[in-house]
Design a protein around this motif. Sequence first.
Motif, PDB file in Angstrom:
ATOM      1  N   ILE A 160       6.551   6.837  -1.326  1.00 28.02           N
ATOM      2  CA  ILE A 160       5.890   6.733  -2.752  1.00 28.02           C
ATOM      3  C   ILE A 160       4.813   5.452  -2.776  1.00 28.02           C
ATOM      4  O   ILE A 160       5.425   4.552  -2.603  1.00 28.02           O
ATOM      5  CB  ILE A 160       6.775   6.540  -3.966  1.00 28.02           C
ATOM      6  CG1 ILE A 160       7.646   7.861  -3.982  1.00 28.02           C
ATOM      7  CG2 ILE A 160       5.974   6.706  -5.106  1.00 28.02           C
ATOM      8  CD1 ILE A 160       8.814   7.715  -4.876  1.00 28.02           C
ATOM      9  N   THR A 162       2.080   4.031  -5.250  1.00 30.36           N
ATOM     10  CA  THR A 162       1.309   3.682  -6.352  1.00 30.36           C
ATOM     11  C   THR A 162       1.016   2.527  -6.755  1.00 30.36           C
ATOM     12  O   THR A 162       1.173   1.261  -6.121  1.00 30.36           O
ATOM     13  CB  THR A 162       2.287   4.389  -7.358  1.00 30.36           C
ATOM     14  OG1 THR A 162       1.495   4.649  -8.832  1.00 30.36           O
ATOM     15  CG2 THR A 162       3.482   3.452  -7.689  1.00 30.36           C
ATOM     16  N   ASP A 164       0.704  -0.555 -10.216  1.00 33.14           N
ATOM     17  CA  ASP A 164       1.303  -0.815 -11.500  1.00 33.14           C
ATOM     18  C   ASP A 164       0.337  -0.777 -12.666  1.00 33.14           C
ATOM     19  O   ASP A 164       0.968  -0.685 -13.742  1.00 33.14           O
ATOM     20  CB  ASP A 164       1.923  -2.113 -11.339  1.00 33.14           C
ATOM     21  CG  ASP A 164       1.286  -2.897 -10.914  1.00 33.14           C
ATOM     22  OD1 ASP A 164      -0.107  -2.982 -10.491  1.00 33.14           O
ATOM     23  OD2 ASP A 164       1.531  -4.397 -11.151  1.00 33.14           O
ATOM     24  N   THR A 188      -3.661   5.122 -13.165  1.00 30.36           N
ATOM     25  CA  THR A 188      -3.172   4.797 -11.554  1.00 30.36           C
ATOM     26  C   THR A 188      -2.823   6.171 -10.712  1.00 30.36           C
ATOM     27  O   THR A 188      -1.939   6.822 -11.399  1.00 30.36           O
ATOM     28  CB  THR A 188      -2.419   3.362 -11.200  1.00 30.36           C
ATOM     29  OG1 THR A 188      -2.276   3.211  -9.926  1.00 30.36           O
ATOM     30  CG2 THR A 188      -0.951   3.906 -11.810  1.00 30.36           C
ATOM     31  N   PRO A 189      -3.248   6.229  -9.576  1.00 30.97           N
ATOM     32  CA  PRO A 189      -2.691   7.353  -8.675  1.00 30.97           C
ATOM     33  C   PRO A 189      -1.326   7.073  -7.993  1.00 30.97           C
ATOM     34  O   PRO A 189      -1.206   5.730  -8.188  1.00 30.97           O
ATOM     35  CB  PRO A 189      -3.937   7.553  -7.693  1.00 30.97           C
ATOM     36  CG  PRO A 189      -4.576   6.076  -7.561  1.00 30.97           C
ATOM     37  CD  PRO A 189      -4.216   5.546  -8.841  1.00 30.97           C
ATOM     38  N   ALA A 190      -1.164   8.304  -7.669  1.00 35.78           N
ATOM     39  CA  ALA A 190       0.516   8.158  -6.898  1.00 35.78           C
ATOM     40  C   ALA A 190       0.469   9.213  -5.754  1.00 35.78           C
ATOM     41  O   ALA A 190      -0.172  10.373  -5.953  1.00 35.78           O
ATOM     42  CB  ALA A 190       1.605   8.289  -7.913  1.00 35.78           C
ATOM     43  N   THR A 206       0.824  12.366 -15.732  1.00 37.67           N
ATOM     44  CA  THR A 206       2.198  11.981 -15.431  1.00 37.67           C
ATOM     45  C   THR A 206       2.175  10.339 -15.725  1.00 37.67           C
ATOM     46  O   THR A 206       1.110   9.761 -16.222  1.00 37.67           O
ATOM     47  CB  THR A 206       2.183  12.152 -13.916  1.00 37.67           C
ATOM     48  OG1 THR A 206       1.128  11.296 -13.135  1.00 37.67           O
ATOM     49  CG2 THR A 206       2.366  13.605 -13.571  1.00 37.67           C
ATOM     50  N   HIS A 208       4.747   6.516 -14.526  1.00 37.11           N
ATOM     51  CA  HIS A 208       5.702   5.909 -13.717  1.00 37.11           C
ATOM     52  C   HIS A 208       7.005   6.360 -13.749  1.00 37.11           C
ATOM     53  O   HIS A 208       7.929   6.309 -12.976  1.00 37.11           O
ATOM     54  CB  HIS A 208       5.690   4.349 -13.991  1.00 37.11           C
ATOM     55  CG  HIS A 208       4.427   3.824 -13.306  1.00 37.11           C
ATOM     56  ND1 HIS A 208       3.245   3.861 -14.067  1.00 37.11           N
ATOM     57  CD2 HIS A 208       3.944   3.092 -12.132  1.00 37.11           C
ATOM     58  CE1 HIS A 208       2.287   3.220 -13.176  1.00 37.11           C
ATOM     59  NE2 HIS A 208       2.694   2.813 -12.093  1.00 37.11           N
ATOM     60  N   LEU A 211       8.736   8.963 -11.456  1.00 36.80           N
ATOM     61  CA  LEU A 211       9.067   8.599 -10.128  1.00 36.80           C
ATOM     62  C   LEU A 211      10.439   8.820  -9.743  1.00 36.80           C
ATOM     63  O   LEU A 211      10.872   9.464  -8.821  1.00 36.80           O
ATOM     64  CB  LEU A 211       8.480   7.365  -9.748  1.00 36.80           C
ATOM     65  CG  LEU A 211       6.879   7.141  -9.748  1.00 36.80           C
ATOM     66  CD1 LEU A 211       6.408   5.874  -9.317  1.00 36.80           C
ATOM     67  CD2 LEU A 211       6.114   8.346  -8.795  1.00 36.80           C
TER      68      LEU A 211
END
Length: 257
Positions: A160, A162, A164, A188-190, A206, A208, A211
Amino acid sequence: IWFRRGVNEAPLYNRLMHQSGYELAFYGGQTDWKVYEMDGFIDEKHYDSFHIEDPVLPQTDLDAVSRTLAFINHTDRDETKPGHPVGDSLRSAVCYLYGTHSSFRYSDPAYRIFTPEADEGLLIANAPELKQHFYNRYKNSLRSMDDILAPLLREDCVVIVTGDHGEPFLDDGTASHGTRLSKYQNMTPAVIYYPGVDPRVIDAPTFHGDLLPTLLAILGIELKGEPLFDGLNVSQVDLSKLQERLFVSGNFIDASS
């Protein structure tokens, strides 16, 4: 930030992964977690192997990647625990890289294709007319970061990647994160990879909190009882369900926002 207060038990990631038989590690090139009240999660007591150090870029990021690989490959020996065995246990590591963060943005000369680039350490607030120069430095820094984290992109692991938080370049009238609630700072993308996954792009909102339930589902860790998460397993969820969710953001620096 969610764990900024003192807690009497480990955060869910650490507790559930430990209960599932995983050894955990945290490696990062920064030490100011307590200053920003992030040490509820980033604390040695929650990990089997833990190493942080003040940023001296790019070396501390390279060191964090090396320690992560040694841990995942079971070739590590924790110097703080003499005789710590090297076994074949399940392992999960958090590798926190700092090269693209705020005014510390580091770019290797070999990757400086976007020019002109602002001098390292210079703050955009000092020269707003040079916005593109700062943006170029950031893009070059991302190219450098791609190379630094590349060894962690393994086909035999769940990976993963990403960030913060986002970073504004005067797009919302500010030149630093943590200053205003805006999409430039909140988004922020992930990227989530695991063996056998079919490529999928999710452009619905989506966060954090998605995750951890996604990671547990990929690893086949099933939980009993009432749901523990605000987030969803995005590897299987219907995209229409993601569109139905509402999000609330708070500015932890300015309590009036």
